[in-house]
Design a protein around this motif. Structure first.
Motif, PDB file in Angstrom:
ATOM      1  N   GLY A   1      26.786  16.106  11.937  1.00 34.67           N
ATOM      2  CA  GLY A   1      25.472  15.783  11.803  1.00 34.67           C
ATOM      3  C   GLY A   1      24.397  16.546  12.357  1.00 34.67           C
ATOM      4  O   GLY A   1      23.439  16.933  11.661  1.00 34.67           O
ATOM      5  N   ALA A   2      24.489  17.079  13.474  1.00 39.44           N
ATOM      6  CA  ALA A   2      23.496  18.373  14.338  1.00 39.44           C
ATOM      7  C   ALA A   2      23.620  19.416  13.336  1.00 39.44           C
ATOM      8  O   ALA A   2      22.580  19.981  13.113  1.00 39.44           O
ATOM      9  CB  ALA A   2      23.953  18.398  15.561  1.00 39.44           C
TER      10      ALA A   2
ATOM     11  N   PRO B   1      25.811  16.570   5.370  1.00 40.99           N
ATOM     12  CA  PRO B   1      27.138  16.615   5.775  1.00 40.99           C
ATOM     13  C   PRO B   1      28.014  16.531   4.712  1.00 40.99           C
ATOM     14  O   PRO B   1      29.214  16.960   4.670  1.00 40.99           O
ATOM     15  CB  PRO B   1      27.219  15.275   6.423  1.00 40.99           C
ATOM     16  CG  PRO B   1      25.731  14.980   6.842  1.00 40.99           C
ATOM     17  CD  PRO B   1      24.973  15.534   5.845  1.00 40.99           C
ATOM     18  N   LYS B   2      27.830  16.152   3.329  1.00 44.52           N
ATOM     19  CA  LYS B   2      28.392  15.991   2.118  1.00 44.52           C
ATOM     20  C   LYS B   2      28.820  17.358   1.748  1.00 44.52           C
ATOM     21  O   LYS B   2      29.964  17.673   1.284  1.00 44.52           O
ATOM     22  CB  LYS B   2      27.847  15.044   1.031  1.00 44.52           C
ATOM     23  CG  LYS B   2      28.558  14.979  -0.331  1.00 44.52           C
ATOM     24  CD  LYS B   2      27.816  14.131  -1.193  1.00 44.52           C
ATOM     25  CE  LYS B   2      28.806  14.153  -2.476  1.00 44.52           C
ATOM     26  NZ  LYS B   2      28.287  13.276  -3.618  1.00 44.52           N
TER      27      LYS B   2
ATOM     28  N   SER C   1      39.825  11.774  15.410  1.00 45.24           N
ATOM     29  CA  SER C   1      38.734  11.363  14.647  1.00 45.24           C
ATOM     30  C   SER C   1      38.490  12.140  13.170  1.00 45.24           C
ATOM     31  O   SER C   1      37.854  11.639  12.293  1.00 45.24           O
ATOM     32  CB  SER C   1      37.447  11.347  15.239  1.00 45.24           C
ATOM     33  OG  SER C   1      36.890  12.544  15.646  1.00 45.24           O
ATOM     34  N   GLY C   2      39.027  13.554  13.188  1.00 41.93           N
ATOM     35  CA  GLY C   2      38.796  14.046  11.890  1.00 41.93           C
ATOM     36  C   GLY C   2      37.372  14.895  11.934  1.00 41.93           C
ATOM     37  O   GLY C   2      37.144  15.402  10.956  1.00 41.93           O
ATOM     38  N   TYR C   3      36.521  14.568  12.898  1.00 45.10           N
ATOM     39  CA  TYR C   3      35.123  15.147  12.991  1.00 45.10           C
ATOM     40  C   TYR C   3      35.114  16.591  12.906  1.00 45.10           C
ATOM     41  O   TYR C   3      35.957  17.188  13.765  1.00 45.10           O
ATOM     42  CB  TYR C   3      34.396  14.530  14.179  1.00 45.10           C
ATOM     43  CG  TYR C   3      33.945  13.110  13.931  1.00 45.10           C
ATOM     44  CD1 TYR C   3      34.125  12.358  12.932  1.00 45.10           C
ATOM     45  CD2 TYR C   3      33.321  12.421  15.180  1.00 45.10           C
ATOM     46  CE1 TYR C   3      33.860  10.979  12.716  1.00 45.10           C
ATOM     47  CE2 TYR C   3      32.855  10.986  15.047  1.00 45.10           C
ATOM     48  CZ  TYR C   3      32.992  10.438  14.018  1.00 45.10           C
ATOM     49  OH  TYR C   3      32.618   9.115  13.730  1.00 45.10           O
ATOM     50  N   ARG C   4      34.328  17.095  11.998  1.00 47.14           N
ATOM     51  CA  ARG C   4      34.077  18.476  12.051  1.00 47.14           C
ATOM     52  C   ARG C   4      33.118  19.079  13.123  1.00 47.14           C
ATOM     53  O   ARG C   4      32.057  18.426  13.279  1.00 47.14           O
ATOM     54  CB  ARG C   4      33.771  19.089  10.639  1.00 47.14           C
ATOM     55  CG  ARG C   4      34.929  18.708   9.780  1.00 47.14           C
ATOM     56  CD  ARG C   4      33.984  19.019   8.350  1.00 47.14           C
ATOM     57  NE  ARG C   4      35.240  18.897   7.164  1.00 47.14           N
ATOM     58  CZ  ARG C   4      35.483  17.753   6.579  1.00 47.14           C
ATOM     59  NH1 ARG C   4      35.184  16.589   7.068  1.00 47.14           N
ATOM     60  NH2 ARG C   4      36.619  17.768   5.795  1.00 47.14           N
TER      61      ARG C   4
END
Length: 359
Positions: free
Chosen positions: A7-8, A17-18, A38-41
């Protein structure tokens, strides 16, 4: 500074983000780390410069595959690639602009023959083609008739019949009137027939080098001239003593000039100056330029192959067109100038004058 969340990073790079997830899947913008739970990038701040470049290139409309290529280049090479991409966009836009202009002119133009005060105009013309002093054969074709003016410069082992076939396909335009509103369709159909005729010369399965041709032609409608152009033969207009080139060369070197890679002076002697990027023939980009020209009494048009334009200075061409009265004498003098400069190539010229018809 630590790693940025997606997001940042999206906010800082002005990418959604998409989009970031898509670019990760494509290998265009890979995150520094992906949280295994979490799979967060997560992205390192050092990636922002590349991400911002991607964002700006997308705003230009550059395809993702080409962006991926640009991102692998050093700054100077990347800048050159962007310049080349934008030059192509401008060329495509110019082609659409020409078509829009053609349609606008055609739809809004009122035939001056409708006015009783308008003097009827016609054309007086001549054509000449010459082998030159070096080539063993003549692959050029030049034609001038009451409605059609054309020059074709063939290339390959069957270049001569290819050029002749292209012009023969257009000769049907010499007979019969063109219904109102049909001019663009008639020209497009004629060009398609010319393409088929050229392809038929070499036969199926032939290589692009076996038969192809340039084509520069003008159709007299009775009050306007419609131009069809592909390749590096040229059309010029002499009006009020000034000479204007009204076609754009479809060559590798001209594209390099358009993209700012070389200057016009370098193009004159560049070893690839005759390498075409558009032509009629198997495997070639056969997209033609088409436009309408409103004529004035006293206009003089020149169509010529590159056997003239590459060896005779523009000032000399203009001098002949200004000083020599009859089209027949003008084409002879232009061919003589090319041969006087060594005659390294076939040379073809068509000269047509817009004149008042005698009633």
């Amino acid at each position: 500074m630590g790693l940025l969340t997606i997001g940042a990073f999206a906010k800082a790079s002005r990418l959604s983000p998409k989009a970031l997830r898509l670019y990760d899947e494509l290998g265009l913008l890979t995150p520094t780390r992906v949280d295994p739970v979490s799979g967060y990038r997560l992205y390192a701040p050092e990636l922002l410069e590349q991400a911002r470049l991607v964002a700006w290139l997308r705003r230009l409309g550059m395809p993702l595959a080409r962006i991926q290529q640009v991102c692998t280049l050093e700054s100077a090479a990347a800048a050159q690639e962007v310049r080349a991409f934008w030059a192509q966009i401008e060329a495509d836009t110019a082609a659409r602009r020409d078509l829009a202009s053609f349609l606008i002119d055609h739809l809004s133009w009122k035939d001056p023959a409708m006015s009783p005060t308008t003097k009827p105009l016609g054309i007086r013309y001549a054509a000449l083609s010459d082998r030159g002093l070096v080539r063993e054969s003549n692959q050029d074709t030049a034609y001038a008739g009451s409605r059609l003016l054309a020059v074709a410069d063939g290339y390959g082992s069957a270049g001569a019949p290819a050029g002749a076939a292209a012009i023969d396909a257009l000769k049907r335009l010499e007979t019969g009137g063109i219904p109102s509103g049909e001019l663009l369709n008639v020209l497009e159909d004629a060009v398609e027939q010319a393409k088929r005729a050229v392809n038929g010369v070499a036969g199926p399965g032939s290589s692009p080098e076996e038969a192809g041709t340039t084509l520069t032609a003008m159709l007299w409608t009775g009050s306007q001239l419609a131009l069809v152009h592909i390749g590096d033969s040229r059309a010029h207009l002499l009006r009020d003593g000034e000479l204007f080139q009204i076609t754009h060369d479809h060559t590798v070197v001209q594209s390099m000039v358009d993209e700012g890679r070389i200057g016009p002076e370098e193009a004159v002697s560049h070893p690839q100056r005759s390498l075409l990027i558009r032509a009629l023939g198997h495997g070639a980009d056969g997209t033609t330029d088409m436009r309408l020209h409103d004529v004035q009494q006293g206009d003089r048009y020149l169509l010529c192959s590159d056997g003239l334009s590459t060896v005779v200075r523009t000032e000399e061409i203009r001098r002949v067109l200004r000083e020599v009265g009859e089209p027949e004498q003008a084409v002879r003098e232009l061919v003589a100038l090319a041969n006087g400069s060594g005659g390294p190539d076939n040379v073809s010229c068509v000269v047509a004058d817009v004149v008042e018809l005698q009633q």
